[in-house]
Motif scaffolding. Sequence first.
Motif, short mmCIF file in Angstrom:
data_model
loop_
_atom_site.label_atom_id
_atom_site.label_comp_id
_atom_site.label_asym_id
_atom_site.label_seq_id
_atom_site.Cartn_x
_atom_site.Cartn_y
_atom_site.Cartn_z
N GLN A 4 12.51 -14.21 27.55
CA GLN A 4 13.90 -13.88 27.84
C GLN A 4 14.87 -14.59 26.92
OE1 GLN A 4 14.80 -14.38 31.95
NE2 GLN A 4 13.06 -13.16 32.65
N THR A 5 14.46 -15.71 26.40
CA THR A 5 15.30 -16.48 25.48
C THR A 5 14.43 -17.48 24.75
OG1 THR A 5 17.17 -18.02 25.31
CG2 THR A 5 15.84 -18.16 27.29
N ASN A 6 14.89 -17.93 23.59
CA ASN A 6 14.21 -19.05 22.92
C ASN A 6 15.12 -20.26 22.82
OD1 ASN A 6 15.97 -18.31 20.93
ND2 ASN A 6 14.42 -17.98 19.34
N THR A 7 16.19 -20.30 23.64
CA THR A 7 17.05 -21.47 23.65
C THR A 7 16.32 -22.65 24.26
OG1 THR A 7 18.00 -20.86 25.79
CG2 THR A 7 19.13 -20.07 23.82
N ILE A 8 16.47 -23.80 23.66
CA ILE A 8 15.72 -24.98 24.06
C ILE A 8 16.03 -25.41 25.49
CG2 ILE A 8 17.40 -26.60 23.09
CD1 ILE A 8 13.55 -26.97 23.14
N THR A 9 17.30 -25.25 25.92
CA THR A 9 17.68 -25.68 27.27
C THR A 9 16.93 -24.89 28.33
OG1 THR A 9 19.89 -26.25 26.48
CG2 THR A 9 19.61 -26.02 28.84
N ALA A 10 16.91 -23.57 28.17
CA ALA A 10 16.23 -22.72 29.16
C ALA A 10 14.72 -22.96 29.14
CB ALA A 10 16.55 -21.26 28.89
N ARG A 11 14.14 -23.17 27.94
CA ARG A 11 12.70 -23.37 27.85
C ARG A 11 12.27 -24.67 28.53
NH1 ARG A 11 12.60 -22.95 21.63
NH2 ARG A 11 10.75 -24.26 21.91
N ILE A 12 13.00 -25.74 28.28
CA ILE A 12 12.68 -27.02 28.92
C ILE A 12 12.85 -26.91 30.43
CG2 ILE A 12 13.43 -29.41 29.17
CD1 ILE A 12 14.02 -29.44 26.19
N ASP A 51 8.25 -17.54 35.74
CA ASP A 51 9.34 -17.79 36.68
C ASP A 51 10.40 -16.70 36.63
OD1 ASP A 51 9.96 -19.70 38.66
OD2 ASP A 51 11.68 -20.37 37.49
N ASN A 52 10.19 -15.68 35.75
CA ASN A 52 11.15 -14.59 35.58
C ASN A 52 12.53 -15.07 35.18
OD1 ASN A 52 9.42 -12.40 36.18
ND2 ASN A 52 9.57 -12.89 38.36
N GLY A 53 12.63 -16.29 34.70
CA GLY A 53 13.92 -16.81 34.28
C GLY A 53 14.88 -17.08 35.40
N ALA A 54 14.43 -16.89 36.65
CA ALA A 54 15.37 -16.94 37.78
C ALA A 54 15.95 -18.31 38.00
CB ALA A 54 14.66 -16.45 39.04
N SER A 55 15.12 -19.34 37.89
CA SER A 55 15.59 -20.67 38.25
C SER A 55 15.63 -21.61 37.06
CB SER A 55 14.68 -21.26 39.34
OG SER A 55 13.38 -21.42 38.84
N VAL A 56 15.51 -21.06 35.87
CA VAL A 56 15.37 -21.92 34.71
C VAL A 56 16.47 -21.73 33.68
CG1 VAL A 56 12.91 -22.12 34.96
CG2 VAL A 56 13.86 -20.24 33.62
N GLY A 57 17.62 -21.30 34.13
CA GLY A 57 18.71 -21.23 33.18
C GLY A 57 19.19 -19.83 32.90
N ALA A 58 18.93 -18.87 33.82
CA ALA A 58 19.46 -17.53 33.61
C ALA A 58 20.96 -17.59 33.46
CB ALA A 58 19.07 -16.63 34.78
N ALA A 59 21.60 -18.51 34.18
CA ALA A 59 23.05 -18.65 34.08
C ALA A 59 23.46 -19.15 32.71
CB ALA A 59 23.57 -19.61 35.15
N ARG A 60 22.50 -19.85 32.02
CA ARG A 60 22.82 -20.38 30.70
C ARG A 60 22.58 -19.35 29.60
NH1 ARG A 60 19.19 -24.35 32.66
NH2 ARG A 60 20.21 -26.20 33.49
#
Length: 644
Positions: free
Chosen positions: A382-390, A619-628
């Motif tokens: 969904q993204t390769n931004t470091i914040t969401a990945r961590i 995690d489907n990106g749901a709780s790992v920074g979808a807002a970011r």
Amino acid sequence: MATPTSESVVYTPPPSVQGFLVSEAYTALIVGPVGSTKTTAGIMKIAYHAKRMAPCRDGIRRSRCVWVRNTNQQLHDTSIPDFLKWFPDGVAGAFERTKMRFTLRFDDVECEVLFRGLDDADDVRRLLSLQVSFAVLDEFREIHPDIYSALHGRLGRYPDKSMVPPRKEWGTDSKGHAIGGCVTDDGKTNAHLWGMTNPPDMDTFWEQLLSDPPSNVEVFFQPSGMSPEADWLQYLPADYYENQAEGKSQDWIDVYIHAKFGRSLSGQPVFSAFSRDTHVAHSPLNVLSSPVIIGVDAGLTPTAVLCQQDYQGRLLVHDCVTAQMGALRFVREHLKPLVTGKFAGRQVIVVIDPAAFQRAQTDERTVADIYRQEGFRVVPAQTNTITARIAAVDAFLSRMVDGKAGLLIDPGCKLLIDALRSKYRYKINSKGARDDTPEKAHPWSDLCFVAGTPVLTPRGYVPVEQLSVGDAVAVADGIDVVVAAGSRFVPADGLVKLTLSDGSELVCTRDHPFAVGDKTNPCFIPADELVDDCQIVNVRDGVWGRGLRRAVLWLFSRLLRRCIGSTGLKSPLTVVRKDYPLVGARVYNLTTARTHTYYAGPALVHNCDALQYACLHADNGASVGAARLTNSRREVKSVQYAYV
């Protein structure tokens, strides 16, 4: 375990030290909390191996052992009193205090035990004439690695073959020599080194040895003093560890009670929630029938992490694999055989870095296309931004499901475990401040060039140390943006100087990968492994034109790619000479947003984390920074057009 009497010693080892006590490995090391009977096991191991020594001509089983601590004072304060408690002077033998030597005698055994304080590399010379059977390192985390290395050369020198003559039944060794001397009754070598310690700090020689021991080293880890598996508590005062923990820092508690490696002095681990006891399985994981999620880092040193989710939603990490080669070779030689052999019949989903969907100038196929053509179902992360990945990995590390870890790793994934534990980290500067982004590495070591190395940009070559986040650099298919830049000091033994066939010179870390071979599917080889027939993928000097506006270059990079044709020099670019600097130097590295490459001089070089992409998908990106996610894309866009 029982206390010694004047008549005999009766010792029953706790289960957590039994393997260490009877280990026949050339080197045996045990790590545990304070008070866990490690030292006692090390003392009794002397008697164990002394009794196994083959007898000399007169029937006496003679041996000699050197007990090493880093200072004589510590020997007098701790090691010698502990030894004499089990083998009292005048009862089990005779202690010569001026010579710091104890002669242990029981049954038909006679063993000299020499106590030596050896502090640093300068003390190596004190070992040169020493001939011993065994060596013991007490609190070996405090002993210089050169002492450890030197001791190995002194083992098995006593008794020699004149004292224990070869026997016909023992035969000959691998070189045809008759077996005798320091051997057991059945003719096997009885040369051993063993050591006991509290856990050393991460990123030290001792931590690396314990984490990845060679084949002749056996390592034993005891459990936390507060865990149900602590089998020595009956020998300690009541509430011993609870009282020890009062008023102590968490770092102290982790090392001396929980038996965890000490915090690295080189940086702060990115994933502080990771715990080896919690997140690493005690035995290999069973493969489930659920789909296999393969997180793939599309960098030019491909990495894949193979996972499954169980019915409770936990993420199970079965395998990780990485190699310095092109995507096609990586898939065919590493990934497909692993999937076919271990996960046959399971649905497989490859979750890949979004950069893998970018086409290269030299090949119409993307990296994602290569995986698809090899039979994999491929979806972009969904993204390769470091914040969401961590955040994705942290979400699983902090999750508990019915008292079980939300992320569980197979114990065979040593590279991944090391990365989570400490190797993937935030750098700490000299003022104690932490960098905002993790050190960029593959698998975790920096790959860098010295100051002055020219890096190709839209405005021509620029010294690497003058580039910073947001700057544009030239890459094989156009322009890319620097998203991380850093530096560090590297000693001389980590550097290499390359002289190239065009007359240019590059000084870099020995493991920095250079693109070589087929331009459509290059492999990447460390600088120190380049040979004269390796054709380095290169760029034609001046191809980007110094007078063009950077904005025009960015907006029309695709058009430029079609117009400029091949980026190769007319003559192959090769290494004509390698030299090794005599002094260390500060080195610099860049990370680019899309291709993870840049041109150092005329050469294309590599500078991306597969587990993070797998966690994002699971995690489907749901709780790992979808807002970011929206903000992250907006930030990238602003960097892309910074030069317009």
